[in-house]
Design a protein around this motif. Sequence first.
Motif, short mmCIF file in Angstrom:
data_model
loop_
_atom_site.label_atom_id
_atom_site.label_comp_id
_atom_site.label_asym_id
_atom_site.label_seq_id
_atom_site.Cartn_x
_atom_site.Cartn_y
_atom_site.Cartn_z
N GLN A 3 3.82 -5.11 -0.66
CA GLN A 3 3.49 -3.68 -0.49
C GLN A 3 4.70 -2.87 -0.05
O GLN A 3 4.79 -1.68 -0.33
CB GLN A 3 2.35 -3.52 0.53
CG GLN A 3 1.00 -3.97 0.00
CD GLN A 3 -0.04 -4.11 1.09
OE1 GLN A 3 0.22 -3.86 2.25
NE2 GLN A 3 -1.23 -4.54 0.70
N LYS A 4 5.64 -3.52 0.61
CA LYS A 4 6.85 -2.81 1.06
C LYS A 4 7.94 -2.83 0.01
O LYS A 4 9.06 -2.40 0.27
CB LYS A 4 7.35 -3.43 2.37
CG LYS A 4 6.45 -3.05 3.55
CD LYS A 4 6.98 -3.63 4.84
CE LYS A 4 5.97 -3.46 5.97
NZ LYS A 4 5.84 -2.05 6.42
N GLY A 5 7.63 -3.36 -1.17
CA GLY A 5 8.59 -3.22 -2.27
C GLY A 5 9.38 -4.47 -2.63
O GLY A 5 10.42 -4.38 -3.27
N LEU A 6 8.88 -5.64 -2.21
CA LEU A 6 9.56 -6.87 -2.60
C LEU A 6 8.75 -7.55 -3.69
O LEU A 6 7.52 -7.59 -3.64
CB LEU A 6 9.69 -7.77 -1.37
CG LEU A 6 10.59 -8.99 -1.52
CD1 LEU A 6 11.44 -9.15 -0.27
CD2 LEU A 6 9.77 -10.24 -1.74
N PHE A 7 9.42 -8.06 -4.70
CA PHE A 7 8.71 -8.64 -5.84
C PHE A 7 9.36 -9.95 -6.24
O PHE A 7 10.58 -10.04 -6.38
CB PHE A 7 8.76 -7.65 -7.02
CG PHE A 7 8.00 -8.12 -8.22
CD1 PHE A 7 6.68 -7.77 -8.42
CD2 PHE A 7 8.61 -8.93 -9.18
CE1 PHE A 7 5.97 -8.20 -9.53
CE2 PHE A 7 7.91 -9.38 -10.29
CZ PHE A 7 6.59 -9.01 -10.47
N LEU A 8 8.53 -10.97 -6.43
CA LEU A 8 9.03 -12.24 -6.95
C LEU A 8 8.46 -12.46 -8.35
O LEU A 8 7.25 -12.51 -8.54
CB LEU A 8 8.58 -13.40 -6.03
CG LEU A 8 8.88 -14.82 -6.54
CD1 LEU A 8 10.38 -15.09 -6.60
CD2 LEU A 8 8.19 -15.87 -5.67
N ARG A 11 -0.73 1.34 -3.07
CA ARG A 11 -0.91 2.78 -2.78
C ARG A 11 -1.58 2.98 -1.42
O ARG A 11 -1.22 3.87 -0.66
CB ARG A 11 -1.74 3.44 -3.88
CG ARG A 11 -0.98 3.55 -5.20
CD ARG A 11 -1.88 4.08 -6.29
NE ARG A 11 -2.21 5.49 -6.09
CZ ARG A 11 -1.62 6.50 -6.70
NH1 ARG A 11 -0.65 6.27 -7.56
NH2 ARG A 11 -1.99 7.74 -6.48
N LYS A 12 -2.56 2.10 -1.15
CA LYS A 12 -3.26 2.21 0.13
C LYS A 12 -2.27 2.02 1.29
O LYS A 12 -2.29 2.77 2.27
CB LYS A 12 -4.37 1.16 0.20
CG LYS A 12 -5.39 1.42 1.29
CD LYS A 12 -6.66 0.61 1.09
CE LYS A 12 -6.51 -0.79 1.63
NZ LYS A 12 -7.68 -1.64 1.35
N ALA A 13 -1.38 1.04 1.12
CA ALA A 13 -0.38 0.76 2.17
C ALA A 13 0.54 1.96 2.37
O ALA A 13 1.08 2.18 3.45
CB ALA A 13 0.41 -0.49 1.81
N MET A 14 0.73 2.75 1.29
CA MET A 14 1.60 3.92 1.40
C MET A 14 0.81 5.17 1.78
O MET A 14 1.36 6.27 1.78
CB MET A 14 2.32 4.15 0.07
CG MET A 14 3.28 3.03 -0.28
SD MET A 14 4.37 3.41 -1.68
CE MET A 14 3.25 3.47 -3.03
N GLY A 15 -0.50 4.98 2.03
CA GLY A 15 -1.33 6.12 2.43
C GLY A 15 -1.73 7.00 1.27
O GLY A 15 -2.06 8.17 1.45
N LEU A 16 -1.73 6.45 0.04
CA LEU A 16 -2.12 7.23 -1.14
C LEU A 16 -3.54 6.88 -1.57
O LEU A 16 -4.05 5.81 -1.28
CB LEU A 16 -1.16 6.93 -2.30
CG LEU A 16 0.30 7.33 -2.11
CD1 LEU A 16 1.15 6.80 -3.25
CD2 LEU A 16 0.43 8.85 -2.00
N GLU A 17 -4.15 7.80 -2.29
CA GLU A 17 -5.48 7.58 -2.88
C GLU A 17 -5.36 6.55 -4.01
O GLU A 17 -4.29 6.40 -4.60
CB GLU A 17 -6.00 8.90 -3.47
CG GLU A 17 -6.38 9.94 -2.44
CD GLU A 17 -7.61 9.54 -1.65
OE1 GLU A 17 -8.64 9.27 -2.28
OE2 GLU A 17 -7.51 9.47 -0.41
N PRO A 18 -6.47 5.88 -4.34
CA PRO A 18 -6.43 4.98 -5.50
C PRO A 18 -6.04 5.74 -6.77
O PRO A 18 -6.32 6.93 -6.88
CB PRO A 18 -7.88 4.48 -5.63
CG PRO A 18 -8.48 4.70 -4.29
CD PRO A 18 -7.77 5.87 -3.68
N ILE A 19 -5.42 5.04 -7.68
CA ILE A 19 -4.94 5.68 -8.91
C ILE A 19 -6.13 6.07 -9.79
O ILE A 19 -7.13 5.35 -9.85
CB ILE A 19 -3.96 4.75 -9.65
CG1 ILE A 19 -3.26 5.47 -10.79
CG2 ILE A 19 -4.67 3.50 -10.15
CD1 ILE A 19 -2.05 4.71 -11.33
#
Lengths: 405, 247
Positions: free
Chosen positions: B77-82, B107-115
């Motif tokens: 969620q913080k932007g790390l991808f494997l 998005r939830k972790a960033m405080g955004l509404e669902p897409i």
Amino acid sequence: MSLEILKNIQLKDKNQQQSLENAISIGSPSMKHEEWKYTYYNKIFQNPFEVNIDTKNENQKIDAELVPLLQEEKYKLVFVDGQFIAELSYFPQSQKFSFWNNNNVTESDSKDFLLELNNALVSDGVFVEIQDGFIEEENIGIYYIATKPNQIFNLKNKVKIGKNVQVKFSEYFINPNNISTYYNTVSQIDIDKNSIVVWDKIQDGGELYYLTDNTFVKQEKSSVFTINTITVSGNIVRNNLVIDVNGEYAENHMNGLYLLHGQAHCDNRTLVRHNEPNTNSNELYKGILADHATGVFNGKIIVDQKAQKTNAFQSNRNLLLSNDANIYTKPQLEIFADDVKCSHGATSSQIEDSELFYLQARGIGKEMSRSLLTLAFAGEVLDKLSDRNKQFVEDKIFTTLGINI
Amino acid sequence: MLQIKNLHVSIDGREILKGFSLEINKGEIHAIMGPNGTGKSTLGNVLAGKDGYEITSGEILFNGENLLELEAHERAQKGLFLAFQYPVEIPGVSNANFLKAAVNEQRKAMGLEPIAPGEFLKMMREKMELVEMKKDFISRSVNQGFSGGEKKRNEIFQMAMLNPQLAILDETDSGLDIDALRIVANGVNKLHTPENAFIVITHYQRLLDYIVPDFVHVMFDGKIVKTGDKNLALELEAKGYEQFELA
């Protein structure tokens, strides 16, 4: 003694009185019986249940809002506390629908406690004859709605399906107020040549609900029968399903899903007898067991000596979500013909760590990941249901697992 | 963006990473090369937060935050991808539902509404084009019945959907034919911006013909033994890893 309650009953009809005496002399199933090894039936009679043999006199009413499913259903046969409610029901007028009463109870000598109990105490049920060539796409819903606590209800259905018919029935076992009750239901479904019948059972009685459901199916030539038995809750649920494949080129599909949590116990027992050649049966039962839940599966396939070219496949797969959940599974094949294809298998597994990590590595939380994987496990069976029933069961799964997508 | 300092990691008491250090800044592409069994995949898994590894010493900071204290999904969620070396098949979960859940959790972790559903579909289509995915892909189960090449393309596709700050490609090139390799590399190059960074773990120089790294690190026996520019990869291709075994 748990069965004292039965001994005090006097029935007017002599066939019913005979069945009652049969039941008492057979005795209720004990865990010493191989067929009941894992299911503690007598627990049911430890409840303060009453047998009400005069339900017909009561003026039954129910708030239809309690059962949202009912409202969007076109054809429906509604039973509240063991009694048919005409005002809430509507069925195809072209077909012969009638209902059980004391006059059509016949003599019974089944040697089976549940069947004798049912014959003795039957309060109502559907008696249907579907005429040759009748084709209906709409589901015909049979609703058993429990509202009155601490009662034992016995319902009996007899469904006779003519030739070249296509119909779909769904039975809904529901308990909107979550009361404690015991239902013992018996359905006899006779399917004539070339007919295609789909039969769903949606069992959602809640944690105080006891159910023994007995279904006997006879299939004639080239008929196709599909039965989907879905148990989403219940204290003790026992499903006995017996299918006699009596006509060549007949086939059936038996699918089951039991989603159990808390202390729920579900026992599915199926028996298919292939009595004629060139017949097929396919069986897939899947179980999801959480908390302290227990699942039992016993599937038996018998292939008669003359039933050559039979294909019979059976599979029981279980997902255990907790260390305290149990599954007892026993597939059985008895084959007396030599040119057949049969297979059976049973598995139990847990959620794969590798799958869980894959979902988590994409930002999906652990609980949500587990829920998605659990739903995925059920998907194979859910996909066999009509959209409406699938939606209902999926919603139940979502609620149970706390999924929100 | 990422600082790995003197990292020591064991599995079942056996030390795999033995003092691994690396610093990565925005906009950079780092290649990590080395023979089998030197701990390259362990590094990827430890960064992504897989269970079963014991961190005996060292630290990892991601944008100044202690990465080792975060769960796998929080890191994502913080932007790390494997991008997995062996992507997992998940029968019964459709690609669409899987990615919708992933995008919305992020998005939830960033405080955004669902897409919005329409927006999500549009985004899927755009990103699918990037890695030349077929249309039926959306409704298929995650990786089920996918060829090796399709699985790797799916990893890049997921990366495109989640738009990470730091992506670790764990042997994404292994088992790919030349066309699939081109598609995968092309996808990575299009996603590369001055704001994000990549770690490309690979055996072979081949992939680096398409994805040009700023740094090439040679990993041997659990740590980096040599660092250079893209020419180091060519040198390794010519001379092999034997020189490090002698050292």
